[in-house]
Design an enzyme around this catalytic site. Structure first.
Site, PDB file in Angstrom:
ATOM      1  N   CYS A 295       0.838  -1.213   0.000  1.00  0.00           N
ATOM      2  CA  CYS A 295       0.000   0.000   0.000  1.00  0.00           C
ATOM      3  C   CYS A 295       0.867   1.255   0.000  1.00  0.00           C
ATOM      4  O   CYS A 295       0.514   2.259  -0.630  1.00  0.00           O
ATOM      5  CB  CYS A 295      -0.895   0.037   1.238  1.00  0.00           C
ATOM      6  SG  CYS A 295      -2.081  -1.306   1.313  1.00  0.00           S
TER       7      CYS A 295
HETATM    8  C1  BEZ Z   1       0.541  -4.584   1.788  1.00  0.00           C
HETATM    9  O1  BEZ Z   1       0.011  -3.525   1.481  1.00  0.00           O
HETATM   10  O2  BEZ Z   1       1.765  -4.730   1.752  1.00  0.00           O
HETATM   11  C2  BEZ Z   1      -0.280  -5.767   2.208  1.00  0.00           C
HETATM   12  C3  BEZ Z   1      -1.426  -5.559   2.954  1.00  0.00           C
HETATM   13  C4  BEZ Z   1      -2.160  -6.668   3.358  1.00  0.00           C
HETATM   14  C5  BEZ Z   1      -1.735  -7.936   2.990  1.00  0.00           C
HETATM   15  C6  BEZ Z   1      -0.606  -8.111   2.202  1.00  0.00           C
HETATM   16  C7  BEZ Z   1       0.135  -7.012   1.819  1.00  0.00           C
END
Ligand code: BEZ
Length: 212
Positions: A46
């Site tokens: 994210c």
């Molecule tokens: C991420 O944004 O890195 C992420 C968020 C939830 C699960 C897996 C990755």
């Protein structure tokens, strides 16, 4: 939660965000909109997505598209996270992030898929036209960061096909030849498209991008 389908009115909402309370319809005004959800604050993928989205803001602005992100954490958390995003992505997050702690908006837009994760949103994307109808929905898993070039490409296609009787072929990019709408006869198409029409099959007619 109602199922949203293409052509439906985007459900309106008022919610807290990284920049205070926001009403979707007021925020969008007469612009196009892109609403995209993130599983949670302070997560790695994210962070890269929001930094990338911030760097693409000029491209969205050029297309008259307002950006709006969402994550299920609170506004104070968003603002702490934004400092990290700005630092590591060398940018400035320049659009609001909805603080959907009560999951009101996530539920409204069906962004939580319990078999993927009970409480975090998947990576949903909604593109909303100026008349507030939903023009595109894409759902990515949490483990896959989105391709913002693809989102711009779809917006280019949506905006072109909203104004011209054409469709865009596989892997089309702005400026490339387009497909004549199947509803138009080849004879009519030849009148309509001054740059010429090439009939490959009676149902597959190509013409240069009418706006290029
Ligand atoms: C991420 O944004 O890195 C992420 C968020 C939830 C699960 C897996 C990755």
């Amino acid at each position: 939660m109602a199922t949203i389908r293409l052509g439906d009115k985007a459900p309106d909402f008022t919610a807290d965000s990284s920049v205070g309370m926001i009403n979707l319809y007021d925020y969008l005004g007469d612009s196009w909109g892109i609403l995209f959800s993130h599983p949670a604050d302070f997560t790695p993928v994210c962070t890269t997505e929001l930094g990338t989205a911030a760097k693409f803001k000029d491209d969205f602005d050029k297309r008259n598209v307002k950006m709006l992100a969402l994550s299920v954490d609170g506004a104070a958390s968003h603002n702490e996270w934004i400092k990290d995003i700005n630092e590591v992505e060398h940018t400035k997050v320049n659009f609001p992030i909805i603080a959907d702690e009560d999951k009101k908006v996530s539920d409204l837009y069906d962004m939580i898929h319990p078999k993927a994760d009970n409480s975090l949103t998947v990576r949903s994307v909604f593109i909303i036209a100026p008349d507030k109808t939903v023009k595109l929905m894409i759902t990515y898993p949490a483990s896959t960061g989105r391709n913002f070039y693809e989102l711009l490409r779809v917006i280019d296609s949506l905006q072109l096909t909203a104004n011209h009787k054409v469709a865009t072929p596989a892997n089309w990019k702005n400026g490339e030849d387009v497909v004549v709408s199947p509803a138009i006869s080849t004879e009519d198409a030849k009148q309509m498209f001054s740059k010429g029409v090439k009939e490959i099959k009676p149902y597959l007619r190509m013409t240069p991008d009418p706006t290029a």
